[in-house]
Design a protein around this motif. Structure first.
Motif, PDB file in Angstrom:
ATOM      1  N   HIS A  30      65.103 140.277  23.606  1.00  0.00           N
ATOM      2  CA  HIS A  30      65.552 140.614  24.963  1.00  0.00           C
ATOM      3  C   HIS A  30      64.901 141.939  25.395  1.00  0.00           C
ATOM      4  O   HIS A  30      64.303 142.040  26.467  1.00  0.00           O
ATOM      5  CB  HIS A  30      67.081 140.734  24.922  1.00  0.00           C
ATOM      6  CG  HIS A  30      67.730 141.138  26.206  1.00  0.00           C
ATOM      7  ND1 HIS A  30      68.210 140.226  27.109  1.00  0.00           N
ATOM      8  CD2 HIS A  30      68.010 142.365  26.733  1.00  0.00           C
ATOM      9  CE1 HIS A  30      68.751 140.859  28.141  1.00  0.00           C
ATOM     10  NE2 HIS A  30      68.646 142.166  27.924  1.00  0.00           N
ATOM     11  N   SER A  31      65.000 142.949  24.531  1.00  0.00           N
ATOM     12  CA  SER A  31      64.449 144.260  24.878  1.00  0.00           C
ATOM     13  C   SER A  31      62.933 144.237  24.957  1.00  0.00           C
ATOM     14  O   SER A  31      62.341 144.866  25.843  1.00  0.00           O
ATOM     15  CB  SER A  31      64.885 145.295  23.838  1.00  0.00           C
ATOM     16  OG  SER A  31      66.276 145.459  23.876  1.00  0.00           O
ATOM     17  N   SER A  64      68.486 138.332  37.169  1.00  0.00           N
ATOM     18  CA  SER A  64      67.595 138.173  36.008  1.00  0.00           C
ATOM     19  C   SER A  64      68.394 138.179  34.707  1.00  0.00           C
ATOM     20  O   SER A  64      69.292 138.989  34.540  1.00  0.00           O
ATOM     21  CB  SER A  64      66.590 139.327  35.975  1.00  0.00           C
ATOM     22  OG  SER A  64      65.990 139.381  34.711  1.00  0.00           O
ATOM     23  N   LEU A 107      67.495 139.262  32.102  1.00  0.00           N
ATOM     24  CA  LEU A 107      67.167 140.460  31.321  1.00  0.00           C
ATOM     25  C   LEU A 107      67.855 141.715  31.862  1.00  0.00           C
ATOM     26  O   LEU A 107      67.611 142.815  31.381  1.00  0.00           O
ATOM     27  CB  LEU A 107      65.650 140.668  31.287  1.00  0.00           C
ATOM     28  CG  LEU A 107      64.839 139.592  30.576  1.00  0.00           C
ATOM     29  CD1 LEU A 107      63.347 139.883  30.685  1.00  0.00           C
ATOM     30  CD2 LEU A 107      65.248 139.463  29.118  1.00  0.00           C
ATOM     31  N   ILE A 163      63.795 132.396  27.614  1.00  0.00           N
ATOM     32  CA  ILE A 163      63.571 133.364  28.696  1.00  0.00           C
ATOM     33  C   ILE A 163      62.158 133.213  29.285  1.00  0.00           C
ATOM     34  O   ILE A 163      61.963 133.267  30.498  1.00  0.00           O
ATOM     35  CB  ILE A 163      63.787 134.816  28.209  1.00  0.00           C
ATOM     36  CG1 ILE A 163      65.218 135.001  27.703  1.00  0.00           C
ATOM     37  CG2 ILE A 163      63.467 135.817  29.318  1.00  0.00           C
ATOM     38  CD1 ILE A 163      66.280 135.010  28.766  1.00  0.00           C
ATOM     39  N   LYS A 211      62.738 132.530  33.086  1.00  0.00           N
ATOM     40  CA  LYS A 211      62.469 133.648  33.975  1.00  0.00           C
ATOM     41  C   LYS A 211      61.013 133.664  34.429  1.00  0.00           C
ATOM     42  O   LYS A 211      60.702 134.015  35.563  1.00  0.00           O
ATOM     43  CB  LYS A 211      62.817 134.963  33.279  1.00  0.00           C
ATOM     44  CG  LYS A 211      62.517 136.204  34.136  1.00  0.00           C
ATOM     45  CD  LYS A 211      63.057 137.480  33.518  1.00  0.00           C
ATOM     46  CE  LYS A 211      62.411 138.719  34.080  1.00  0.00           C
ATOM     47  NZ  LYS A 211      62.639 138.977  35.497  1.00  0.00           N
ATOM     48  N   LYS A 242      62.104 142.633  28.226  1.00  0.00           N
ATOM     49  CA  LYS A 242      62.565 143.439  29.354  1.00  0.00           C
ATOM     50  C   LYS A 242      61.654 144.642  29.600  1.00  0.00           C
ATOM     51  O   LYS A 242      61.341 144.968  30.740  1.00  0.00           O
ATOM     52  CB  LYS A 242      63.995 143.897  29.069  1.00  0.00           C
ATOM     53  CG  LYS A 242      64.592 144.801  30.116  1.00  0.00           C
ATOM     54  CD  LYS A 242      66.086 144.998  29.854  1.00  0.00           C
ATOM     55  CE  LYS A 242      66.648 146.049  30.786  1.00  0.00           C
ATOM     56  NZ  LYS A 242      68.108 146.078  30.745  1.00  0.00           N
ATOM     57  N   PRO A 278      71.632 140.628  25.240  1.00  0.00           N
ATOM     58  CA  PRO A 278      72.095 139.277  25.591  1.00  0.00           C
ATOM     59  C   PRO A 278      73.500 139.028  25.048  1.00  0.00           C
ATOM     60  O   PRO A 278      73.971 139.777  24.194  1.00  0.00           O
ATOM     61  CB  PRO A 278      71.085 138.372  24.886  1.00  0.00           C
ATOM     62  CG  PRO A 278      70.534 139.179  23.771  1.00  0.00           C
ATOM     63  CD  PRO A 278      70.598 140.613  24.201  1.00  0.00           C
TER      64      PRO A 278
END
Lengths: 470, 439
Positions: free
Chosen positions: A178-179, A2, A4, A258, A262, A182, A9
């Motif tokens: 990203h966070s 993944s 993430l 993403i 993803k 995630k 990143p």
């Protein structure tokens, strides 16, 4: 694996060959980005510029019902006061690390803060934000996140910005996004898709966001806006949406990518809805995806007629404008100024990378001798360039507009002017008209000295930009 | 172990040092840190202090260190930045200030400053990592750097000037009214025949700083001014008069008399000056009496700000303007012994009326305290607007941070400051009552 899984990143430099320092003609930029090997540049003299921490805070400022803890020394939270003044939703907290904490570590202090703030506010989410001290010290944020997440049954989102690992602040958007994905979006999309379209709005002017929302609503599109002014539930919703449309191809690029890669939410690849044509193109792109092109076409016709009426005989014919903006904004404003009959004298953009190649190639054909300057906050270079180019008007959103105005050039600030959509065109035209109609304030400012040495103005503008020696 | 802070208004040492250096004409700070430190300073400090910004931009020189400097050291980057700053930016003095990152890495800043001096560049340095303290600490670090290092750059003959007074303790931008306050203090000193050495603001450059040793007296206008005064006493034997805040209105009288006596000034001239100023202020009071009674100016208030502001303004409003200081919330975090003395002094401004004196720099705590106070007027920073709206009482923002005021020369110290304060408080009460009449 993944995308993430990592704490943060890869930086924009590593992902997209992003440059933060560059000067040259658009044709040269186009040629350079046609190759594989793009050399990083550094400055041998520099002025303060944004970092990834500041850009991450811009995103967190817009998340509703949140507490943002900057786990660092007091000054790293100074920008929080600015966001409070701008109406931010989040509570701004700093753990106030002292010298001892920087040696011994301070995860105990962080734990205590999270618990206390949870008890006081019962927020929907707590953000823990990194900074240079924590990055150098390697403070253990992760174990605090994991323990307290279980204990308090509260989403706790660490944002690992460092202030130095990327030379481009825009990487901070990626790190925050990203966070958010995630920790708030779950591992995979739910089996049941929803009918919504994600509107990706990152650190946008609220009126810009509302203008875009309003237009899409008129096409009957149900929206899920992230991350600006969103709740944490919207990140969960986002991964099962029908598609995403960005308000800018740059700032939310990582988020869109993403969601697509993803979670399988297709990303509509379109430029910013700025200018009459740009807005029409943006509306048609989503309508085409939804098989609703006629409605978009109709809306565009009505709105462009309205806009033409409101603009009246306004024209920028004969006016040379210098643009200094974040990259995606700059390219779209360039199109808008040309649409209004004007000419662009040159560009300063915050960063340049592979996301901008199509603009570069297109401009290289249309206007190959246009000069592009890549800089965030390097006022000394801009002032030197502007003295040479002597444009009739300056459009920018940096914090050094006062220095520019001392050159006697009429200035329009886009820092708090909404320019998206059809109404944005009218609003900008009015501001420009006003700025050009009365330059008396600028003439007074021109009597105040520049902070720079005359010797600097005799150097080439890019004297302090060098190729990095690895 | 210090606690976390919400909506912290005291920023960090680096920012405090920047505030001082930027307030001296011709001084160019050179930041050796990550690129965002200067932007944080601009967004979170300069912009929220009424628009007092010397370069029309964030600080004009910053080394913007990258990962490799964190790993291998940033000394060479600073060397390069300093050399080029001298070439690019006009300045009489270049002041190196450091951030947390370069201090943790251990860059040798004194060595870099020394190298610069060997090139005959006027360079001073201060180690100012944010983790070492807040703006007040940074103000101290910058002052100490100037007092200790300037004599090594400019050697003046230094003839004693019997009328020259150094003014200390007003922190630029942390007191949003610093320019106006200093100008008014200067006017008062000139009124009794003294020569003020204001050191900060318009036309205050290196010349002012190099004559510091020649002064007859240090006038200290807040707890934070005691450190430079003490250093000068040690080095040059300069005596000091120490106040906890700049006097507002008639509180200037004892100061002016004390100065007259201590520096053996013309007593008749001083008394004439005092009489004229007092009479003007009394006329101002008389002119607003109608509004004062009609709109019920006389009310219980809470005042939130730095110790110097709270002392000066709080005492003026209580002792001369008939208002009742319900709560004084002091945000600059002075040391314990000073807190005790302040609490003692300020808890009985109006005889027979108890004033609560509270020390806090945490927005949440301050908000909670104000909510319980049952006051009818809030004088505070813009961070307290939210609670003022909630309590539906008149509000005036007068301490840092200020997000909706432009402050150029306005001040709240001295006699002219007292008048300005009457105008601003009166206007906010009237605007508030009018809004409620017509809606």
């Amino acid at each position: 694996m993944s995308p993430l899984r990592a704490k943060a990143p890869r930086s924009r430099e590593k992902r997209l060959d992003t440059l933060g320092a560059w000067l040259g003609l658009v044709s040269a930029a186009s040629t350079e980005f046609a190759g594989d090997d793009i050399a990083q540049r550094i400055r041998t003299f520099a002025q303060s510029s944004n970092d990834d921490l500041l850009y991450a805070l811009r995103i967190l400022a817009g998340i509703r019902d949140s507490v943002t803890i900057i786990h660092g020394p007091r000054g790293c939270a100074a920008a929080g006061l600015y966001h409070i003044a701008a109406g931010s939703n989040t509570r701004w907290v700093v753990t106030n690390l002292d010298e001892r904490d920087t040696i011994m570590g301070a995860d105990r202090k962080l734990r205590k803060s999270v618990v206390a703030l949870y008890r006081r506010y019962h927020p929907a989410v707590v953000f823990i934000v990194g900074n240079p001290v924590i990055a150098i010290n390697n403070d253990d944020i992760q174990s605090v996140v994991e323990e307290l997440h279980e204990e308090l049954e509260l989403p706790i989102v660490p944002v690992y910005v460092t202030g130095f690992s990327s030379q481009n602040a825009v990487s901070g958007y990626d790190t925050a996004l990203h966070s958010l994905l995630k920790y708030l979006s779950g591992n995979s999309a739910t089996a049941l898709k929803n009918e919504r379209i994600n509107l990706l709005a990152v650190a946008e002017h609220p009126q810009d966001r509302k203008e875009a929302q309003e237009l899409l609503k008129q096409l009957g599109i149900e929206l899920n806006v992230i991350p600006d002014d969103s709740t944490i539930d919207q990140f969960r919703l986002a991964v099962s949406a029908r598609a995403s449309i960005p308000l800018s191809p740059d700032a939310p690029e990582y988020l869109g990518a993403i969601l697509d890669k993803k979670y399988g939410v297709p990303l509509i690849n379109v430029l910013r809805p700025v200018g009459v044509e740009g807005t029409g193109r943006w509306l048609k792109s989503i309508a085409t995806f939804l098989g609703n092109e006629e409605a978009a076409e109709e809306l565009h016709e009505i709105k462009s007629a309205e806009t033409a009426l409101q603009l009246g005989d306004f024209s920028l014919k004969g006016i040379k404008t210098y643009i200094s903006l974040s990259s995606a904004n700059a390219f779209s404003v360039l199109d808008l100024l040309e649409e209004l009959g004007g000419e662009v004298a040159g560009l300063t953009i915050t960063h340049l990378d592979r996301l901008h190649v199509r603009h570069l190639n297109e401009l290289a054909l249309r206007n190959p001798s246009l000069q592009i300057h890549v800089s965030d906050g390097q006022a000394f270079e801009e002032i030197s360039i502007l003295r040479k180019l002597a444009p009739d008007l300056y459009l920018g959103d940096a914090t050094h507009l006062g220095q520019v105005a001392r050159l006697g050039i009429p200035v329009v600030s886009l820092e708090s002017l909404a320019i998206v959509g059809y109404s944005g065109v009218v609003r900008l035209a009015r501001r420009i008209k006003t700025a050009l109609a009365n330059s008396s304030y600028g003439l007074s400012l021109a009597k105040v000295n520049s902070p720079y040495q005359d010797a600097w103005f005799r150097r080439s503008h890019n004297w302090h930009i060098k190729q990095e020696v690895k | 172990m210090s606690n976390h802070l919400e909506g912290s208004r005291n920023s960090c040492a680096l920012h405090g040092a920047l505030q001082l250096f930027e307030a001296i004409e011709g001084v160019i700070p050179v930041i050796h840190s990550t690129s965002g430190c200067g932007v944080q300073h601009y967004l979170g400090v300069t912009r929220l202090s009424g628009g007092n910004d010397p370069f029309s931009s964030p600080p004009v020189s910053s080394s913007n260190i990258a990962e490799k400097h964190v790993v291998f050291g940033g000394g060479s980057r600073l060397r390069e930045q300093l050399k080029n700053t001298v070439k690019v930016v006009q300045g009489d003095l270049y002041a190196i200030v450091t951030g947390c990152s370069t201090e943790m890495v251990g860059d040798d800043i004194p060595a870099m400053a020394r190298e610069g001096r060997e090139q005959e560049w006027p360079v001073v340095y201060a180690n100012t990592p944010g983790f070492s303290g807040d703006v007040h600490h940074g103000y101290h670090l910058a002052l100490k750097a100037l007092i200790e290092q300037l004599p090594g750059i400019w050697k003046r003959k230094g003839e004693f000037q019997t009328r020259l007074v150094n003014v200390w303790g007003i922190i630029p931008n942390q007191d949003p009214f610093w320019r106006g306050n200093l100008q008014e203090l200067g006017r008062l000193l000139e009124g009794i025949g003294l020569v003020p050495n204001l050191l900060l603001g318009s036309e205050q450059g290196i010349a002012a700083w190099t004559q510091i040793p020649e002064a007859a007296l240090n006038l200290v206008l807040s707890h934070w001014g005691k450190l430079p005064a003490g250093l000068l006493e040690q080095r040059y034997g300069t005596p000091s008069i120490i106040l906890e805040g700049a006097p507002v209105g008639s509180a200037a009288v004892p100061l002016l008399r004390r100065l007259t006596e201590q520096l053996k000034l013309d007593q008749i001239r001083s008394e004439e000056f005092i009489t004229r100023e007092e009479s003007l202020l009394n006329h101002q009071f008389a002119r607003l009496a109608d509004s004062y009674y009609r709109a019920g100016f006389q009310r219980e208030f809470v005042l939130v700000g730095e110790s110097a502001q709270v002392t000066g303004i709080g005492e003026f409003l209580g002792k001369s303007f008939g208002l009742l200081p319900r709560m004084l919330i002091i945000t600059d975090n002075p040391p314990d012994n000073v807190q005790e003395a302040l609490a003692d002094r300020l808890s009985s401004i109006v005889s027979g009326y108890d004033t609560e004196v509270i020390f806090s720099e945490d927005r949440a705590e301050i908000t909670d305290i104000i909510k319980t106070s049952d006051v009818q007027l809030i004088l505070a920073s813009s961070l307290e607007r939210e609670v003022a709206v909630e309590l539906d009482v008149p509000f005036l923002a007068l301490s840092f941070p200020l997000d909706d005021r432009i402050v150029l020369d306005r001040g709240y110290a001295g006699y002219r400051g007292a008048t300005a304060l009457l105008e601003d408080i009166g206007s906010s009460i009237l605007a508030f009552s009018n809004d409620r009449l017509f809606c």
